[in-house]
Design an enzyme around this catalytic site. Structure first.
Site, PDB file in Angstrom:
ATOM      1  N   GLU A 168      49.411  20.510  56.246  1.00  0.00           N
ATOM      2  CA  GLU A 168      49.488  21.077  57.597  1.00  0.00           C
ATOM      3  C   GLU A 168      50.168  22.447  57.370  1.00  0.00           C
ATOM      4  OE1 GLU A 168      51.632  18.177  59.968  1.00  0.00           O
ATOM      5  OE2 GLU A 168      49.869  16.538  59.757  1.00  0.00           O
TER       6      GLU A 168
ATOM      7  N   GLU B  56      43.301  10.436  55.721  1.00  0.00           N
ATOM      8  CA  GLU B  56      44.285   9.601  56.834  1.00  0.00           C
ATOM      9  C   GLU B  56      43.468   8.955  57.734  1.00  0.00           C
ATOM     10  OE1 GLU B  56      47.983  11.921  57.630  1.00  0.00           O
ATOM     11  OE2 GLU B  56      48.094  12.794  55.904  1.00  0.00           O
TER      12      GLU B  56
HETATM   13  C1  GLA Z   1      50.468  13.391  59.307  1.00  0.00           C
HETATM   14  C2  GLA Z   1      51.055  13.454  57.835  1.00  0.00           C
HETATM   15  C3  GLA Z   1      51.299  12.008  57.506  1.00  0.00           C
HETATM   16  C4  GLA Z   1      51.728  10.977  58.510  1.00  0.00           C
HETATM   17  C5  GLA Z   1      50.967  11.259  59.471  1.00  0.00           C
HETATM   18  C6  GLA Z   1      51.542  10.273  60.709  1.00  0.00           C
HETATM   19  O1  GLA Z   1      49.214  13.267  59.434  1.00  0.00           O
HETATM   20  O2  GLA Z   1      50.396  14.000  57.015  1.00  0.00           O
HETATM   21  O3  GLA Z   1      51.887  11.901  56.312  1.00  0.00           O
HETATM   22  O4  GLA Z   1      53.019  11.320  58.556  1.00  0.00           O
HETATM   23  O5  GLA Z   1      51.186  12.520  60.114  1.00  0.00           O
HETATM   24  O6  GLA Z   1      52.781   9.838  60.414  1.00  0.00           O
END
Ligand code: GLA
Length: 361
Positions: free
Chosen positions: A157, A263
């Site tokens: 991020e 994710e």
């Molecule tokens: C982001 C992070 C993850 C996780 C998610 C939700 O996507 O990359 O590590 O913390 O938030 O908790």
């Protein structure tokens, strides 16, 4: 003796009567051993908390049956390992890696550098302090897991929630853009075999953010920064445009790098990406909604297979993967059902949909 043999024989006959027909038995046992990982032409992962896994047989069964790759939800993050100044805590991360090894799974490291939830002793550093800290932290962590962690989200991020600007994290504030290159070079020096990723969210619905990501990656490659892959978090909303999602992967694939869906979940309700920012328009599941989610999961698996050339497929990882445990409900403060498994850990139509998308020829 003859009587004993007769009793054994009769017992065997009775036993046979109780057994299911041979074909049903074969189907049942086949179903029990083939998970998503067995039908996918690339790794399928799950993100887990080792504490939850330790006490939950049903969750463990899902993980070991379905997944070939493991990510730790929080235990390998900087805020966990470096929570206390001057002392790194690897206990939970070590247990997670040991679990992956014991079950023959690939371990993925998430994440070396992320701004969220950091203690003040890190966020308050100046340029020299931050450079020294990042170098030592990344070197120590990657060396600790060298040869056991296959790849890392080196930075997570780095871009703003929307648009193409770099996020004003404590790392950026102290060092400008240089912290990104430093992170990759340090990780690579510590484990030259590890695949190194940049990971972010929202790039499948924000073209400016995607452009900035691709530009950064291309620049890094041109200047010899050791980056091997792009991670797409894909915390997707049902309303996202699949044509744009496909285009995103196509553009990213043109970089030649590994692509990891890192994710994945698929959200019904609306949110603005901020904590507590959910709008609960849908508050219960219907068969129609579950079927629509199944179709969408099928489409996503298909898009990944169609757009990502086989050598670039690092795989698809699900985040939390049960509606019972999903982070979406707590974080956005709304009810939702974004995963493959329901609140009782039973596979949903979404599971079958995703599996269809993997299996079709
Ligand atoms: C982001 C992070 C993850 C996780 C998610 C939700 O996507 O990359 O590590 O913390 O938030 O908790």
């Amino acid at each position: 003796m003859a009587r004993l043999l007769l009793i054994v024989f009769l017992g065997w006959l009775v036993g046979c009567g109780d057994a299911p027909p041979a074909n049903e038995q074969t189907d049942a046992s086949r179903k029990a051993v083939t998970g998503l990982k067995d039908v996918a032409p690339f790794p399928i992962g799950g993100a887990v908390s080792i504490r939850k896994l330790a006490g939950d047989t049903a969750l463990r069964a899902i993980v070991t049956t379905e997944f070939s790759s493991l990510t730790s939800t929080n235990d390998m993050k900087m805020y966990s390992i470096a929570a206390r100044e001057g002392q790194l805590d690897f206990a939970r991360a070590d247990s997670t890696v040991a679990f992956a090894e014991a079950n023959g799974m690939r371990m993925f490291g998430h994440a070396l550098v992320w701004h969220y939830g950091l203690p003040e002793y890190i966020t308050s550093k100046d340029r020299a302090g931050m450079e020294a800290f990042l170098t030592e932290y990344i070197d120590t962590v990657v060396t600790h897991f060298r040869g056991r962690v296959d790849g890392w989200d080196v930075v997570n991020e780095v871009f703003d929630t929307r648009g193409g600007e770099l996020r004003a994290t404590p790392f950026y504030t102290a060092m400008g853009e240089d912290y990104i290159e430093l992170a990759f070079r340090t990780a690579h020096a510590a484990d030259p075999q590890a695949k190194l990723f940049i990971n972010d969210f929202g790039t499948e619905r924000d073209t400016s953010k995607l452009n900035a990501l691709v530009d950064l990656v291309v620049r890094m490659r041109q200047t010899g920064v050791p980056i091997h892959g792009i991670g797409f978090q894909w915390h997707q909303q049902m309303r996202d445009d699949t044509a744009v999602i496909r285009q995103t992967l196509r553009r990213a694939a043109a970089t030649g790098l590994l692509l990891h869906i890192s994710e994945l979940d698929l959200i019904f309700n609306t949110h603005n990406d901020a904590a507590g920012g959910g709008v609960e328009e849908i508050s219960r599941m219907t068969p129609e909604l579950l079927a629509a989610q199944a179709d969408r999961y099928e489409t996503l698996a298909r898009i990944y297979r169609q757009e990502v050339p086989a050598p670039q497929r690092y795989g698809i990882t699900f985040w939390d993967f049960t509606d019972r445990d999903t982070w979406i409900r707590g974080f956005f403060d709304m009810n939702d059902w974004p995963t493959l498994y329901d609140d009782d850990l039973q596979p949903k139509p979404a599971y079958d949909g995703f599996r269809r998308g993997l299996e079709e020829r």
